[in-house]
Design an enzyme around this catalytic site. Structure first.
Site, mmCIF file in Angstrom:
data_model
loop_
_atom_site.group_PDB
_atom_site.id
_atom_site.type_symbol
_atom_site.label_atom_id
_atom_site.label_comp_id
_atom_site.label_asym_id
_atom_site.label_seq_id
_atom_site.Cartn_x
_atom_site.Cartn_y
_atom_site.Cartn_z
ATOM 1 N N HIS A 1 9.406 -11.397 23.310
ATOM 2 C CA HIS A 1 8.466 -10.662 22.457
ATOM 3 C C HIS A 1 8.070 -11.578 21.317
ATOM 4 O O HIS A 1 8.942 -12.216 20.698
ATOM 5 C CB HIS A 1 9.085 -9.374 21.909
ATOM 6 C CG HIS A 1 9.444 -8.398 22.978
ATOM 7 N ND1 HIS A 1 8.531 -7.550 23.542
ATOM 8 C CD2 HIS A 1 10.613 -8.184 23.624
ATOM 9 C CE1 HIS A 1 9.120 -6.833 24.476
ATOM 10 N NE2 HIS A 1 10.392 -7.200 24.556
ATOM 11 N N TYR B 1 1.087 -10.606 15.247
ATOM 12 C CA TYR B 1 1.202 -11.470 16.426
ATOM 13 C C TYR B 1 0.700 -12.898 16.209
ATOM 14 O O TYR B 1 0.819 -13.730 17.096
ATOM 15 C CB TYR B 1 0.443 -10.836 17.601
ATOM 16 C CG TYR B 1 1.008 -9.492 18.000
ATOM 17 C CD1 TYR B 1 2.288 -9.394 18.540
ATOM 18 C CD2 TYR B 1 0.276 -8.319 17.814
ATOM 19 C CE1 TYR B 1 2.821 -8.161 18.893
ATOM 20 C CE2 TYR B 1 0.799 -7.085 18.166
ATOM 21 C CZ TYR B 1 2.072 -7.010 18.704
ATOM 22 O OH TYR B 1 2.594 -5.800 19.047
ATOM 23 N N ASN C 1 6.926 -11.199 29.100
ATOM 24 C CA ASN C 1 6.652 -10.397 27.915
ATOM 25 C C ASN C 1 6.062 -9.094 28.447
ATOM 26 O O ASN C 1 4.867 -9.032 28.774
ATOM 27 C CB ASN C 1 5.679 -11.091 26.956
ATOM 28 C CG ASN C 1 5.473 -10.263 25.691
ATOM 29 O OD1 ASN C 1 5.813 -9.075 25.658
ATOM 30 N ND2 ASN C 1 4.903 -10.875 24.667
ATOM 31 N N PRO D 1 0.506 -5.532 29.016
ATOM 32 C CA PRO D 1 -0.745 -5.003 28.472
ATOM 33 C C PRO D 1 -1.045 -5.447 27.045
ATOM 34 O O PRO D 1 -0.137 -5.582 26.216
ATOM 35 C CB PRO D 1 -0.532 -3.485 28.514
ATOM 36 C CG PRO D 1 0.942 -3.303 28.487
ATOM 37 C CD PRO D 1 1.493 -4.469 29.264
ATOM 38 N N ASN D 2 -2.322 -5.647 26.821
ATOM 39 C CA ASN D 2 -2.888 -5.978 25.498
ATOM 40 C C ASN D 2 -2.610 -7.405 25.047
ATOM 41 O O ASN D 2 -3.117 -7.822 23.999
ATOM 42 C CB ASN D 2 -2.404 -4.984 24.421
ATOM 43 C CG ASN D 2 -2.837 -3.567 24.740
ATOM 44 O OD1 ASN D 2 -4.021 -3.328 24.957
ATOM 45 N ND2 ASN D 2 -1.901 -2.642 24.818
ATOM 46 N N GLU E 1 13.386 -12.143 28.724
ATOM 47 C CA GLU E 1 12.371 -11.278 28.108
ATOM 48 C C GLU E 1 11.935 -11.902 26.780
ATOM 49 O O GLU E 1 12.779 -12.354 26.001
ATOM 50 C CB GLU E 1 13.007 -9.897 27.870
ATOM 51 C CG GLU E 1 12.101 -8.882 27.231
ATOM 52 C CD GLU E 1 12.830 -7.532 27.049
ATOM 53 O OE1 GLU E 1 13.951 -7.357 27.586
ATOM 54 O OE2 GLU E 1 12.277 -6.673 26.361
ATOM 55 N N ALA F 1 4.211 -3.367 25.804
ATOM 56 C CA ALA F 1 4.632 -1.970 25.618
ATOM 57 C C ALA F 1 5.366 -1.414 26.846
ATOM 58 O O ALA F 1 6.190 -0.497 26.710
ATOM 59 C CB ALA F 1 3.427 -1.100 25.291
ATOM 60 N N ARG G 1 -5.831 -9.363 17.987
ATOM 61 C CA ARG G 1 -5.045 -8.151 17.814
ATOM 62 C C ARG G 1 -4.001 -8.320 16.705
ATOM 63 O O ARG G 1 -3.145 -9.201 16.790
ATOM 64 C CB ARG G 1 -4.339 -7.938 19.155
ATOM 65 C CG ARG G 1 -3.327 -6.900 19.195
ATOM 66 C CD ARG G 1 -2.537 -7.003 20.499
ATOM 67 N NE ARG G 1 -1.669 -5.865 20.594
ATOM 68 C CZ ARG G 1 -0.561 -5.838 21.292
ATOM 69 N NH1 ARG G 1 -0.198 -6.890 21.993
ATOM 70 N NH2 ARG G 1 0.174 -4.767 21.314
ATOM 71 N N ARG H 1 10.448 -3.570 13.540
ATOM 72 C CA ARG H 1 9.256 -2.729 13.630
ATOM 73 C C ARG H 1 9.645 -1.261 13.875
ATOM 74 O O ARG H 1 10.771 -0.867 13.621
ATOM 75 C CB ARG H 1 8.333 -3.298 14.712
ATOM 76 C CG ARG H 1 7.919 -4.740 14.396
ATOM 77 C CD ARG H 1 6.964 -5.285 15.406
ATOM 78 N NE ARG H 1 5.707 -4.541 15.423
ATOM 79 C CZ ARG H 1 4.812 -4.602 16.408
ATOM 80 N NH1 ARG H 1 5.046 -5.375 17.452
ATOM 81 N NH2 ARG H 1 3.714 -3.904 16.348
HETATM 82 C C1 DQA Z 1 5.243 -7.275 22.045
HETATM 83 C C2 DQA Z 1 5.953 -6.166 21.260
HETATM 84 C C3 DQA Z 1 5.683 -4.801 21.861
HETATM 85 O O1 DQA Z 1 6.319 -3.794 21.099
HETATM 86 C C4 DQA Z 1 4.198 -4.516 21.860
HETATM 87 O O2 DQA Z 1 3.941 -3.288 22.521
HETATM 88 C C5 DQA Z 1 3.385 -5.608 22.439
HETATM 89 C C6 DQA Z 1 3.762 -7.004 22.160
HETATM 90 C C7 DQA Z 1 5.431 -8.662 21.384
HETATM 91 O O3 DQA Z 1 5.169 -9.650 22.052
HETATM 92 O O4 DQA Z 1 5.806 -8.730 20.203
HETATM 93 O O5 DQA Z 1 2.350 -5.372 23.043
HETATM 94 O O6 DQA Z 1 5.808 -7.347 23.347
#
Ligand code: DQA
Length: 151
Positions: A102, A25, A76, A12-13, A100, A79, A20, A109
């Site tokens: 990120h 990011y 990825n 998500p997102n 995985e 959240a 964002r 963080r």
């Molecule tokens: C993320 C890190 C997560 O904590 C966050 O919720 C994201 C992006 C990253 O790529 O740094 O949406 O996965």
């Protein structure tokens, strides 16, 4: 020779990348990330299936679909990594190597980002290296597949 398929799944997102929190990011968009992955895949001679969803259930279904289809999963989870036992269970169920990714360094963080359920299913985790983490994950996954084929 059929090129091995690696699923590159985004949670998500991540469709908001570029807009964002660019301080966290960066400025690259999800399309840029896809291009990075396409170029890495060409270099590595693997095929990729690159997807993003905001839905937890859809992400779980996509992971399930990888069984008997893909050789590995780069994910990825965004959240959902921090919250979803369903996603962890799906990753454990498919019996495939998982890496995985990120973009941000989740350990620098907020405390709630330090733990991810997905990590329990992951052979490795790449975080904090920005969008280049995806290319590194594809490189590592290809090496793992080649190692498996050599055995
Ligand atoms: C993320 C890190 C997560 O904590 C966050 O919720 C994201 C992006 C990253 O790529 O740094 O949406 O996965």
């Amino acid at each position: 020779m059929v090129r091995p398929l690696i699923a590159v799944l985004n949670g998500p997102n991540l469709n908001m990348l570029g807009l964002r929190q660019p301080d966290v990011y960066g400025r690259a968009t999800l399309d840029d990330v896809e291009q990075i992955c396409i170029q890495a895949a060409e270099r590595l001679d693997v095929a990729i299936d690159f997807r993003q969803t905001n839905g937890e259930g859809e992400l779980v279904s996509w992971v399930q679909e990888c069984r008997n289809r893909a050789r590995g999963i780069v994910i990825n989870p965004a959240a959902y990594g921090h919250t979803s036992i369903a996603l962890l269970d799906a990753l454990l169920a498919v019996d495939l190597p998982v890496i995985e990714v990120h973009i941000s360094n989740i350990h620098r963080r907020e405390e709630f980002r330090h733990h991810t359920y997905c990590s329990r299913a992951a052979a490795g985790v790449i975080c904090g290296l920005g969008v280049r983490g995806y290319a590194l994950a594809l490189q590592a996954m290809t090496d793992m597949i080649l190692d498996e084929d050599d055995r």
